[in-house]
Design an enzyme around this catalytic site. Structure first.
Site: not given
Ligand code: XMP
Length: 507
Positions: A79, A167, A169, A221-224, A226-227
Site C-alpha cells: 500500500c 493488503h 496481510e 499475576s496468575g495470567g499467562v 507473567s507465568s
C-alpha cells in the site's frame, strides 16, 4: 543465528498483522519504526514496508532513504510502501478517482512472477487506499491489475523489489499468505524454522548470557504472560529468580490459593503476599474508577517494592510484557512503547534493569511457548483478567461483602462456561456487580437485592470485541444458579454491547 524479515512500520493499523502472517509461516520477523532499520545485521533477509495513514504528498509523511536498503535486501512495499517506492522513483501517485476500499479481484497477473506462485486466478484481494499509483516509472513493470486499479502490483525490472497496493496481510485477501510466503521463503530465502522450541532454546541461552549470576524479581499475576515469562526465566537462571504474587483481595474466588499451588508445582521460587487488608482499607469509600485504579496500582508497587527489598542484591526486574504491549502504531513523534498496564512505574521506582523475555511474542505464540514448556493447560488458556481485578467490576465503592457476592457469582458463570465447553470459545468473561437493587420474589418473600450483569466477549486482541452469542439455555441456567445460590442477588442481565462503542470492562 535466527534469520529475520524486517517490517518497517509506517504507522498502518495492519502492520501488526503483517508480523503475525510472517510468523505464521514459521519465519521470524521484527516490526521496527520506519526510521529504525537495523544496520549491518547479517540476520536480516528481506524488508517489508507497511502501509501508512499518510499520503506520500503529506507534509508529515514518514520517509526513508531507500538506497539504504534497496541494494542489500529484497523489498516488498505494501500500500503506502508501494506508493512510496514508486513516488521516490518519479512514478505518479494521485488521489484515487473512485474510493478503493474493500473487496477486489486480480483480473490479470503476470503468470510467472515469483510473487504470484500458487495464486489462483481472479483471486480476491482487499484494498484500502485513498491514493493510487497512476504511472509507474519506466524501469518498473506492472504485474497485476483489478478492474479499478490498473497497477495493483508492480516489480522493479531485474531487481528484487515489489509493490502491492492491496493488503496481503488481511484475512480477506484470499491468497495473501501464499504471496507473503512467496516473498519471505522463495524470494528472501528464509528458512521456516521459527518455532516455540527454537524460541525457548535461543531465549534461555540469551537470558543466561544476559543475566549471568544476577538476581531477578518478577511480579506474577496468575495470567499467562507473567507465568510463561517466569517458567522461561526459571529454566535459564533457576533459584536466582524470585517471583512475587500479590493478593490485593480483588482476585477471583480461590484464585490466590489455586494459582500459588500451580506455581509451586511448576517449581517456581514464589512468595505469595496477602495484602488484601491494606487494599480494602485504602479503597474504602472510593467509587471513582480511575481513583480505584490508581490506588491499586500504587499499592501494588509499594507491596512489591517492599518484598523485593527483602531479597539481597537484586539487579533485574522481569516482566511478562508481550509484543502488542510494545508496538503501538506510530504517532508523529515516533513513540513506540506504551507503559505496561499493571506495573507502569515499577522499573523507575525500583531502579532496576528491565528484562522482558516475551517482548517479541504475540499472545498465541506465548501460549505455544507455554505448551512447549509443559505448563498446565488451564494456566495457558486462562482468560485475560484486569490488573485491578474485581475492583473495576464492582461499580461504585468496594466492600468485602460486595467482593464476596461478585466472587460467588463469577465463579458460577466461569465454571458454567467450562462445564458447557464454552470457556475456550470466548476471549474473556466475568460478572459485573451493578449499583442497583431491584424487587423480586423468592418463595412468599419480597426481596430487594442486587442486580449483576454477565459479560462475555469474543475478540482476538481486546482492541475490538463483540458480545459472545452464548446459548439461551446456558444463560438461563447460569441466571438461575446465581439467583438461587448467591445470597444478595435477585436479578441477572446479559451485556450485549460490542467494543467500540462500549469497552470490555465496565469501568
Ligand atoms: P477494555 O475495558 O478497555 O479492556 O475494553 C481491554 C482489555 O484490557 C483489560 N483491562 C485491564 N487490564 N489493567 C489491566 O491489566 C487495567 O486497568 C485494565 N482495564 C482493562 C480488560 O480486562 C480487557 O482484557
Amino acid at each position: 543465528m535466527q534469520e529475520k524479515i524486517i517490517i518497517l512500520d509506517f504507522g498502518s493499523q495492519t502492520t501488526q498483522l503483517i508480523g503475525r502472517r510472517v510468523r505464521e509461516l514459521s519465519t521470524y520477523c521484527e516490526i521496527v519504526p520506519y526510521n529504525k532499520m537495523p544496520e549491518n545485521d547479517p540476520t536480516v533477509k528481506g524488508v517489508i514496508l507497511s502501509g501508512s495513514p499518510f499520503s506520500v504528498y503529506d507534509k508529515n509523511a514518514f520517509k526513508i532513504d531507500l538506497n539504504q536498503i534497496s541494494n542489500k535486501y529484497p523489498i516488498l512495499g505494501i500500500c503506502y510502501g508501494a506508493q512510496f517506492i514508486a513516488y521516490l522513483n518519479n512514478g505518479k501517485v494521485e488521489p484515487a478517482g473512485s474510493r478503493e476500499y474493500g473487496r477486489a479481484h486480480l483480473d490479470w497477473v503476470e503468470q510467472n512472477n515469483p510473487l504470484f506462485k500458487g495464486v489462483k486466478e481472479h483471486t480476491q484481494v482487499w484494498m484500502s487506499h485513498g491514493d493510487t499509483i497512476t504511472v509507474i516509472p519506466q524501469e518498473f513493470k506492472k504485474i497485476a491489475s483489478t478492474d479499478k486499479v490498473e497497477i495493483a502490483a508492480y516489480q522493479v525490472e531485474n531487481q528484487k523489489i515489489w509493490g502491492v497496493q492491496f493488503h496481503p496481510e488481511v484475512f480477506h485477501t484470499e491468497d495473501g499468505t501464499q504471496m507473503l510466503k512467496n516473498f519471505v521463503v522463495d524470494i528472501c530465502g528464509c528458512k521456516q524454522d521459527w518455532s516455540a522450541a527454537s524460541f525457548i532454546e535461543t531465549t534461555v541461552a540469551e537470558l543466561k548470557e544476559q543475566l549471568g549470576n544476577d538476581k531477578v524479581v518478577l511480579g506474577l499475576s496468575g495470567g499467562v504472560d507473567s507465568s510463561v515469562a517466569a517458567v522461561l526465566l526459571n529454566r535459564a537462571i533457576g533459584k536466582n529468580l524470585t517471583c512475587i504474587f500479590v493478593d490485593h483481595g480483588m482476585l477471583r474466588k480461590n484464585e490466590f490459593k489455586n494459582v500459588m499451588h500451580d506455581y509451586e508445582c511448576l517449581g517456581l521460587n514464589v512468595i505469595g503476599v496477602d495484602a488484601s487488608a491494606k487494599f480494602f482499607k485504602e479503597l474504602e469509600g472510593v467509587s471513582e474508577p480511575e481513583s480505584k485504579r490508581k490506588i491499586i496500582g500504587k499499592g501494588f508497587i509499594d507491596v512489591f517494592d517492599e518484598e523485593a527489598h527483602k531479597i539481597q542484591d537484586v539487579k533485574w526486574l522481569a516482566q511478562g510484557t508481550i509484543y502488542p504491549d510494545c508496538i503501538e502504531s506510530l504517532s508523529i513523534t515516533g513513540t513506540v512503547i506504551k507503559s505496561h498496564h499493571n506495573v507502569g512505574g515499577l522499573p523507575e521506582k525500583m531502579n532496576l534493569k528491565l528484562c522482558e523475555p516475551l517482548r517479541l511474542l504475540f499472545k498465541d505464540e506465548v501460549r505455544r511457548v507455554g505448551r512447549e514448556l509443559k505448563m498446565p493447560e488451564h494456566l495457558i488458556t486462562r482468560h485475560p483478567f484486569p490488573g485491578p481485578g474485581l475492583a473495576v467490576r464492582i461499580l461504585g465503592d468496594i466492600t468485602a461483602e460486595k467482593v464476596r457476592i461478585l466472587q460467588d457469582a463469577d465463579d458460577i458463570f466461569i465454571q458454567g462456561l467450562r462445564d458447557w465447553g464454552l470457556y475456550d470459545k470466548v476471549w474473556q468473561a466475568g460478572v459485573i456487580l451493578l449499583p442497583v437493587q431491584s424487587v423480586g420474589v423468592m418463595g412468599d418473600e419480597r426481596t430487594y437485592e442486587r442486580a449483576v450483569a454477565l459479560r462475555a466477549v469474543t475478540s482476538t486482541d481486546a482492541m475490538t470485541a463483540d458480545w459472545a452469542h452464548l446459548p439461551y439455555d446456558f444463560l438461563g441456567k447460569v441466571s438461575n444458579d446465581i439467583i438461587n445460590k448467591v445470597k444478595g442477588v435477585n436479578r441477572v442481565t446479559y451485556d450485549i454491547s460490542s467494543k467500540p462503542p462500549s469497552t470490555i470492562e465496565w469501568e
